[in-house]
Design a protein around this motif. Structure first.
Motif, PDB file in Angstrom:
ATOM      1  N   ASN A  27     -17.653 -16.536  -2.174  1.00 16.09           N
ATOM      2  CA  ASN A  27     -18.378 -17.576  -2.607  1.00 16.09           C
ATOM      3  C   ASN A  27     -18.362 -17.555  -4.132  1.00 16.09           C
ATOM      4  OD1 ASN A  27     -18.196 -19.796  -0.736  1.00 16.09           O
ATOM      5  ND2 ASN A  27     -19.587 -18.477   0.396  1.00 16.09           N
ATOM      6  N   PRO A  28     -18.294 -18.663  -4.798  1.00 13.76           N
ATOM      7  CA  PRO A  28     -18.753 -18.376  -6.269  1.00 13.76           C
ATOM      8  C   PRO A  28     -20.270 -17.864  -6.187  1.00 13.76           C
ATOM      9  CG  PRO A  28     -18.401 -20.741  -5.449  1.00 13.76           C
ATOM     10  CD  PRO A  28     -17.725 -19.886  -4.461  1.00 13.76           C
ATOM     11  N   SER A  29     -20.449 -17.109  -7.121  1.00 11.39           N
ATOM     12  CA  SER A  29     -21.631 -16.478  -7.105  1.00 11.39           C
ATOM     13  C   SER A  29     -22.767 -17.274  -7.652  1.00 11.39           C
ATOM     14  CB  SER A  29     -21.685 -15.029  -7.981  1.00 11.39           C
ATOM     15  OG  SER A  29     -20.973 -15.175  -9.191  1.00 11.39           O
ATOM     16  N   ILE A  32     -27.359 -21.234  -5.957  1.00 17.07           N
ATOM     17  CA  ILE A  32     -27.523 -22.229  -4.867  1.00 17.07           C
ATOM     18  C   ILE A  32     -26.807 -21.899  -3.949  1.00 17.07           C
ATOM     19  CG2 ILE A  32     -27.058 -24.599  -4.288  1.00 17.07           C
ATOM     20  CD1 ILE A  32     -27.961 -25.441  -6.918  1.00 17.07           C
ATOM     21  N   ILE A  33     -25.653 -21.664  -4.085  1.00 15.75           N
ATOM     22  CA  ILE A  33     -24.558 -21.165  -2.739  1.00 15.75           C
ATOM     23  C   ILE A  33     -25.349 -20.073  -2.064  1.00 15.75           C
ATOM     24  CG2 ILE A  33     -22.396 -20.396  -2.155  1.00 15.75           C
ATOM     25  CD1 ILE A  33     -22.387 -23.135  -2.851  1.00 15.75           C
ATOM     26  N   ALA A  34     -25.820 -19.121  -2.825  1.00 16.93           N
ATOM     27  CA  ALA A  34     -26.304 -17.908  -2.262  1.00 16.93           C
ATOM     28  C   ALA A  34     -27.632 -18.244  -1.421  1.00 16.93           C
ATOM     29  CB  ALA A  34     -26.939 -16.859  -3.551  1.00 16.93           C
ATOM     30  N   VAL A  35     -28.305 -19.051  -1.927  1.00 19.35           N
ATOM     31  CA  VAL A  35     -29.459 -19.257  -1.184  1.00 19.35           C
ATOM     32  C   VAL A  35     -29.363 -20.189  -0.035  1.00 19.35           C
ATOM     33  CG1 VAL A  35     -30.464 -21.510  -2.054  1.00 19.35           C
ATOM     34  CG2 VAL A  35     -32.053 -19.825  -1.538  1.00 19.35           C
TER      35      VAL A  35
ATOM     36  N   SER B 171     -24.291 -35.250 -11.924  1.00 21.63           N
ATOM     37  CA  SER B 171     -23.301 -34.850 -11.029  1.00 21.63           C
ATOM     38  C   SER B 171     -22.828 -33.452 -10.617  1.00 21.63           C
ATOM     39  CB  SER B 171     -21.961 -35.548 -11.717  1.00 21.63           C
ATOM     40  OG  SER B 171     -21.000 -35.416 -10.961  1.00 21.63           O
ATOM     41  N   ASN B 172     -22.906 -32.707 -11.723  1.00 23.56           N
ATOM     42  CA  ASN B 172     -22.577 -31.180 -11.340  1.00 23.56           C
ATOM     43  C   ASN B 172     -23.784 -30.502 -10.313  1.00 23.56           C
ATOM     44  OD1 ASN B 172     -20.620 -31.488 -13.283  1.00 23.56           O
ATOM     45  ND2 ASN B 172     -22.077 -30.259 -15.006  1.00 23.56           N
ATOM     46  N   PHE B 173     -24.855 -31.036 -10.605  1.00 26.12           N
ATOM     47  CA  PHE B 173     -26.061 -30.455  -9.913  1.00 26.12           C
ATOM     48  C   PHE B 173     -25.720 -30.976  -8.368  1.00 26.12           C
ATOM     49  CE2 PHE B 173     -30.131 -28.785  -8.665  1.00 26.12           C
ATOM     50  CZ  PHE B 173     -30.669 -29.907  -8.133  1.00 26.12           C
ATOM     51  N   ILE B 174     -25.756 -31.971  -7.977  1.00 28.35           N
ATOM     52  CA  ILE B 174     -25.615 -32.798  -6.564  1.00 28.35           C
ATOM     53  C   ILE B 174     -24.192 -32.049  -6.121  1.00 28.35           C
ATOM     54  CG2 ILE B 174     -24.850 -34.855  -5.329  1.00 28.35           C
ATOM     55  CD1 ILE B 174     -27.647 -34.593  -6.099  1.00 28.35           C
ATOM     56  N   ASN B 175     -22.751 -31.958  -6.707  1.00 28.23           N
ATOM     57  CA  ASN B 175     -21.965 -31.264  -6.080  1.00 28.23           C
ATOM     58  C   ASN B 175     -22.118 -29.895  -5.764  1.00 28.23           C
ATOM     59  OD1 ASN B 175     -20.365 -33.539  -6.491  1.00 28.23           O
ATOM     60  ND2 ASN B 175     -19.585 -33.193  -8.269  1.00 28.23           N
ATOM     61  N   GLU B 176     -22.960 -29.205  -6.484  1.00 21.23           N
ATOM     62  CA  GLU B 176     -23.251 -27.741  -6.081  1.00 21.23           C
ATOM     63  C   GLU B 176     -24.216 -27.942  -4.715  1.00 21.23           C
ATOM     64  OE1 GLU B 176     -25.051 -25.720  -9.367  1.00 21.23           O
ATOM     65  OE2 GLU B 176     -24.491 -23.708  -8.429  1.00 21.23           O
ATOM     66  N   LEU B 177     -24.991 -28.763  -4.943  1.00 22.28           N
ATOM     67  CA  LEU B 177     -25.882 -29.027  -3.742  1.00 22.28           C
ATOM     68  C   LEU B 177     -25.247 -29.287  -2.556  1.00 22.28           C
ATOM     69  CD1 LEU B 177     -29.128 -31.198  -4.152  1.00 22.28           C
ATOM     70  CD2 LEU B 177     -28.839 -28.799  -3.161  1.00 22.28           C
ATOM     71  N   ASP B 178     -24.147 -30.281  -2.614  1.00 19.59           N
ATOM     72  CA  ASP B 178     -23.194 -30.518  -1.438  1.00 19.59           C
ATOM     73  C   ASP B 178     -22.452 -29.446  -0.892  1.00 19.59           C
ATOM     74  OD1 ASP B 178     -20.290 -32.222  -0.998  1.00 19.59           O
ATOM     75  OD2 ASP B 178     -22.095 -32.626   0.287  1.00 19.59           O
ATOM     76  N   SER B 179     -21.900 -28.410  -1.827  1.00 21.77           N
ATOM     77  CA  SER B 179     -21.470 -27.230  -1.410  1.00 21.77           C
ATOM     78  C   SER B 179     -22.217 -26.492  -0.732  1.00 21.77           C
ATOM     79  CB  SER B 179     -20.727 -26.599  -2.606  1.00 21.77           C
ATOM     80  OG  SER B 179     -19.887 -27.227  -3.443  1.00 21.77           O
ATOM     81  N   GLY B 180     -23.449 -26.202  -1.094  1.00 26.48           N
ATOM     82  CA  GLY B 180     -24.519 -25.548  -0.385  1.00 26.48           C
ATOM     83  C   GLY B 180     -24.623 -26.072   1.152  1.00 26.48           C
ATOM     84  N   PHE B 181     -24.714 -27.267   1.106  1.00 22.17           N
ATOM     85  CA  PHE B 181     -25.330 -27.934   2.303  1.00 22.17           C
ATOM     86  C   PHE B 181     -23.968 -27.738   3.370  1.00 22.17           C
ATOM     87  CE2 PHE B 181     -29.173 -29.704   2.916  1.00 22.17           C
ATOM     88  CZ  PHE B 181     -29.661 -29.911   1.869  1.00 22.17           C
ATOM     89  N   ARG B 182     -22.819 -27.572   2.609  1.00 22.13           N
ATOM     90  CA  ARG B 182     -21.759 -27.616   3.639  1.00 22.13           C
ATOM     91  C   ARG B 182     -21.439 -26.213   4.324  1.00 22.13           C
ATOM     92  NH1 ARG B 182     -17.138 -29.026   0.175  1.00 22.13           N
ATOM     93  NH2 ARG B 182     -17.909 -30.777  -0.889  1.00 22.13           N
ATOM     94  N   GLY B 231     -14.698 -26.115 -12.386  1.00 21.94           N
ATOM     95  CA  GLY B 231     -13.731 -26.071 -11.713  1.00 21.94           C
ATOM     96  C   GLY B 231     -13.686 -25.137 -10.626  1.00 21.94           C
ATOM     97  N   ARG B 232     -14.529 -24.040 -10.794  1.00 23.71           N
ATOM     98  CA  ARG B 232     -14.648 -22.921  -9.611  1.00 23.71           C
ATOM     99  C   ARG B 232     -15.095 -23.790  -8.491  1.00 23.71           C
ATOM    100  NH1 ARG B 232     -17.313 -17.679 -10.331  1.00 23.71           N
ATOM    101  NH2 ARG B 232     -18.030 -18.396 -12.364  1.00 23.71           N
ATOM    102  N   ILE B 233     -16.210 -24.652  -8.511  1.00 19.88           N
ATOM    103  CA  ILE B 233     -17.007 -24.898  -7.602  1.00 19.88           C
ATOM    104  C   ILE B 233     -16.292 -26.126  -6.804  1.00 19.88           C
ATOM    105  CG2 ILE B 233     -19.244 -26.655  -6.946  1.00 19.88           C
ATOM    106  CD1 ILE B 233     -20.501 -25.231  -9.140  1.00 19.88           C
ATOM    107  N   SER B 234     -15.391 -26.931  -7.497  1.00 16.30           N
ATOM    108  CA  SER B 234     -14.757 -28.141  -6.821  1.00 16.30           C
ATOM    109  C   SER B 234     -13.265 -27.522  -6.475  1.00 16.30           C
ATOM    110  CB  SER B 234     -14.480 -29.191  -7.734  1.00 16.30           C
ATOM    111  OG  SER B 234     -13.822 -28.924  -8.856  1.00 16.30           O
ATOM    112  N   GLY B 235     -13.034 -26.254  -6.651  1.00 21.45           N
ATOM    113  CA  GLY B 235     -11.707 -25.758  -6.456  1.00 21.45           C
ATOM    114  C   GLY B 235     -11.480 -25.020  -4.957  1.00 21.45           C
TER     115      GLY B 235
END
Lengths: 285, 235
Positions: A27-29, A32-35, B171-182, B231-235
């Motif tokens: 995963n991208p490091s 947030i992903i890590a946690v 937007s960046n923040f929420i998208n990252e959150l969404d990736s986390g929740f997934r 790019g990396r997060i949405s890719g």
């Protein structure tokens, strides 16, 4: 001279790196992903335990129900003692399962998982109190139930992980049935007692109905005393309990008033026709 | 023990249980009041005039959290510490709201995701169950999801107030959150239902960003590095 980290190295991301090492699909490091990977593991662990408890609870329910069916046969066989002994054996097996529940709950807050096993425990209470009543004509106490849910475990694992298994001594594991689960199990017991009453009349036993009537009345009065202060499911079961008591009281009445008039072999028919009218499973009259 | 004695004992137990719950309810009521006060302070950031005052509103909210800490310390004393989950339903709702409010304050201050540890610190409680009255991970996550909805609203209102860069950062923040929740394997429970709402928040914010970009109102992200991250997060 102070140590300066090479430029561009940024803040330490030990956790993310460790996660990447474990996770092939790196995963991208991002922190947030890590946690969230940590949250994933926590939630998975909890859900897995819950599921294991549900499975054990289902086994407990099935075996307890089978024991109850077995116990109903005491009224129709010559040697009740065989049935009672067989029931003992079955319930011992159920207790071993409850021991597994106790192991899963070791170190946990039992209420976090209570809903996973409450149904099984209630069924066990129903079975064990049924057996107790048949033997002793009394209500088993919560204390007596919990006294038999004590399990000995001998830990044989060496915590350092060496090949030698060192016995670390016996550990005592207990399972406590809650007062609420006890209440709900006893409420269900009354239904079985009602059935036993009806079937014992059919077998020509005209003493049991009167004993049962008195016993059920005491239990019913106990539930009335508790009223709405108990768990909400108790209030629901109170309705069925009243119906069970009613059927038993009607049976006693019929025996008293008409018992001498009707040939014994027809007594059972009298009750079955009356009770089908009042059977809650078919819709309340 | 006779039947009567048995039921008498049980009645005693149930009665004591009811008393404990009554005590808990009283404290929770006060906590809910405190939470509403904090919410009132923070909600005002949605007004055009509110954006300039974000730092002072956050400071005010932090002051109010002091009272919350006192209340939670009181709540802890109302029941045996090892029976947290027996009574958890009583404070679950307010604790989720407090987690949301903590997350919102931290986001307004630093535009980052508050950690569970930080929320626990703000509220004066533990993270780990064994250490005492703690913040359950699902309550923390629920609070974060409530914040996501609040941020989608904030994105909309930022534009109205003339701030065209904030929505991009949200937007960046929420998208990252969404990736986390997934990453989470959720069961069919209230948390799952709440998570299902996140996609609408994501969509709403995307629409805001789209509206800005086609009108040339959206500024480029701060640096090239951010573009890469995107790019990396949405890719």
């Amino acid at each position: 001279q102070p140590f300066l980290p090479p430029s561009g190295e940024g803040c330490p991301r030990k956790n993310a790196d460790a996660v990447q090492d474990r996770d092939a699909s790196a995963n991208p490091s991002s922190p947030i992903i890590a946690v969230f990977k940590v949250f994933q593991q926590e939630l998975d662990t909890k859900h897995d335990k819950y599921e294991r408890l549900v499975k054990i609870s289902r086994d407990v329910t099935i075996e307890s129900k089978r024991t109850i069916f077995l116990l109903h046969r005491v009224t129709s066989v010559p040697n009740a003692e065989d049935i009672l002994n067989e029931a003992d054996v079955k319930l011992d097996a159920v207790r071993q399962k409850i021991g597994l529940i106790a192991e899963e709950l070791r170190g946990e807050d039992i209420y976090q998982f209570h809903r996973a096993f409450t149904a099984g425990i209630q069924e066990y209470v129903e079975a064990v109190s049924f057996l107790h009543y048949i033997r002793h004509r009394s209500l088993i106490s919560l204390e007596e139930i919990n006294a038999r849910l004590v399990f000995m475990r001998t830990e044989k694992v060496d915590p350092k992980g060496s090949d030698e298994a060192l016995p670390l001594g016996a550990q005592v594991l207990t399972f406590h049935v809650t007062p609420s689960d006890y209440l709900l199990g006893v409420a269900d017991l009354t239904g079985e007692l009602m059935r036993m009453c009806i079937s014992s009349v059919g077998n020509g036993d005209i003493d049991t109905p009167f004993q049962l009537s008195q016993f059920l009345r005491q239990i019913h009065d106990g539930f009335s005393y508790i009223g709405n202060t108990g768990p909400y499911e108790v209030s629901k079961k109170l309705h069925t309990l009243r119906q069970s008591l009613g059927k038993v009281e009607d049976a006693c009445y019929a025996l008293r008033v008409r018992g001498s008039e009707i040939p014994k072999h027809m007594l059972a028919d009298v009750f079955s026709s009356r009770t089908t009218l009042l059977d809650p499973e078919e819709g309340v009259v | 023990m006779s039947v009567t004695e048995m039921f008498s004992y049980i009645q005693g137990f149930l009665s004591a249980d009811q008393d404990v719950r009554e005590d808990i309810r009283k404290v929770v009521q006060i906590l809910e009041q405190n939470a509403r006060e904090i919410l009132t302070v923070l909600q005002s950031v949605h007004q055009p005039s509110g954006f300039k005052e974000i730092p002072s509103k956050c400071a005010r909210a932090r002051e109010l959290f002091c009272t919350v800490r006192t209340q939670l310390a009181d709540l802890k004393t109302k029941f045996p510490v090892e029976q947290y989950y027996r009574f958890h339903e009583h404070w679950r709702f307010v604790l989720q709201r407090l987690a949301f409010l903590s997350a919102f304050v931290v986001y307004l201050e630093s535009e980052t995701l508050v950690t569970r540890e930080e929320v626990a610190q703000i509220l004066g409680i533990e993270v780990v169950r064994e250490k005492g009255f703690h913040l359950d991970v699902e309550d923390y996550l629920a609070g974060v999801l409530i914040m996501a909805s609040e941020l989608s609203r904030l994105a909309v209102n930022s534009v109205t107030a003339g701030d065209y860069s904030r929505p991009l950062r949200i937007s960046n923040f929420i998208n990252e959150l969404d990736s986390g929740f997934r990453l989470l394997n959720l069961k069919n429970d209230p948390l799952r239902k709440r998570y299902d709402g996140l996609k609408y928040d994501v969509k709403k914010i995307e629409e805001v960003v789209y509206d800005l970009s086609i009108r040339g109102l959206a500024k480029e992200p701060e640096s090239g590095v951010d573009k890469l991250e995107l790019g990396r997060i949405s890719g």
